[in-house]
Design a protein around this motif. Structure first.
Motif, mmCIF file in Angstrom:
data_model
loop_
_atom_site.group_PDB
_atom_site.id
_atom_site.type_symbol
_atom_site.label_atom_id
_atom_site.label_comp_id
_atom_site.label_asym_id
_atom_site.label_seq_id
_atom_site.Cartn_x
_atom_site.Cartn_y
_atom_site.Cartn_z
ATOM 1 N N LEU A 106 0.818 -1.215 0.000
ATOM 2 C CA LEU A 106 0.000 0.000 0.000
ATOM 3 C C LEU A 106 0.855 1.271 0.000
ATOM 4 O O LEU A 106 0.394 2.323 -0.437
ATOM 5 N N CYS A 163 1.032 3.936 -2.808
ATOM 6 C CA CYS A 163 -0.093 4.836 -3.102
ATOM 7 C C CYS A 163 0.163 6.226 -2.527
ATOM 8 O O CYS A 163 0.871 6.377 -1.537
ATOM 9 N N ILE A 201 -4.829 6.612 0.830
ATOM 10 C CA ILE A 201 -5.577 5.364 1.045
ATOM 11 C C ILE A 201 -6.936 5.679 1.668
ATOM 12 O O ILE A 201 -7.051 6.568 2.510
ATOM 13 N N THR A 232 -9.657 3.286 3.756
ATOM 14 C CA THR A 232 -9.769 1.954 4.331
ATOM 15 C C THR A 232 -11.049 1.805 5.152
ATOM 16 O O THR A 232 -11.575 2.766 5.680
ATOM 17 N N THR A 262 -4.372 8.883 4.963
ATOM 18 C CA THR A 262 -5.337 7.785 4.945
ATOM 19 C C THR A 262 -6.634 8.194 5.626
ATOM 20 O O THR A 262 -6.619 8.853 6.655
#
Length: 159
Positions: A66, A69, A72, A74, A100
């Motif tokens: 990951l 990237c 993210i 999630t 994220t």
């Protein structure tokens, strides 16, 4: 104190990762979200990943994968252990420098806040959608994905 990863200036032409906890209803939710990210955010590429066990933090090899990237999304935390583990994954990714957004349903906000504190970022902000996800209709999933997109913009990018 531990801080979050630096926020991005824009989503334009970015590599976005979607990390599913592996529960059945998350896949159709992420289908809607992926289409919205492509259309509304002009994402360069969207990579989808699925955890093997929704009741455990992501495997270190998956976290390394990951890390390629730019950002993210999630989730989804909509039941006990998957909530705390999705939040744990988000903070783990933040600690390695990737902005994220974790997605939680309204019923599991308190669990997510406890995990954020445990992981060292007690003021970590995450996206919140109405509970539940598992029994939501397609129309409800699409509306919830739109809500997440709006919240994610505020959580991932510089003002």
């Amino acid at each position: 104190p531990i801080s979050t990863a630096p926020r991005l200036k824009s989503p334009d032409k970015k590599l976005i990762g979607l990390l599913s906890n592996g529960k059945a209803a998350v896949s159709p939710f992420f289908n809607y979200l992926e289409k919205m990210l492509e259309k509304d955010w002009n994402a360069k590429t969207i990579l989808r990943y699925t955890k093997i066990n929704y009741s455990a933090p992501a495997d270190p090899d998956l976290i390394r994968e990951l890390s390629r990237c730019h950002m993210i999304v999630t989730g989804i935390g909509d039941w006990g252990s998957c909530s705390s583990c999705s939040l744990h994954d988000a903070i783990t990714l933040e600690k390695v420098g990737i902005p994220t957004v974790a997605i939680m349903t309204s019923e599991f906000v308190d669990s997510a806040k406890i995990m954020a504190k445990y992981c060292g970022i007690s003021d970590y902000a995450f996206a919140i959608v109405d509970h539940p996800i598992s029994s939501a209709s397609d129309g409800e999933l699409e509306a919830k994905a739109r809500e997440v997109l709006v919240q994610a913009k505020d959580l991932l990018f510089q003002p």
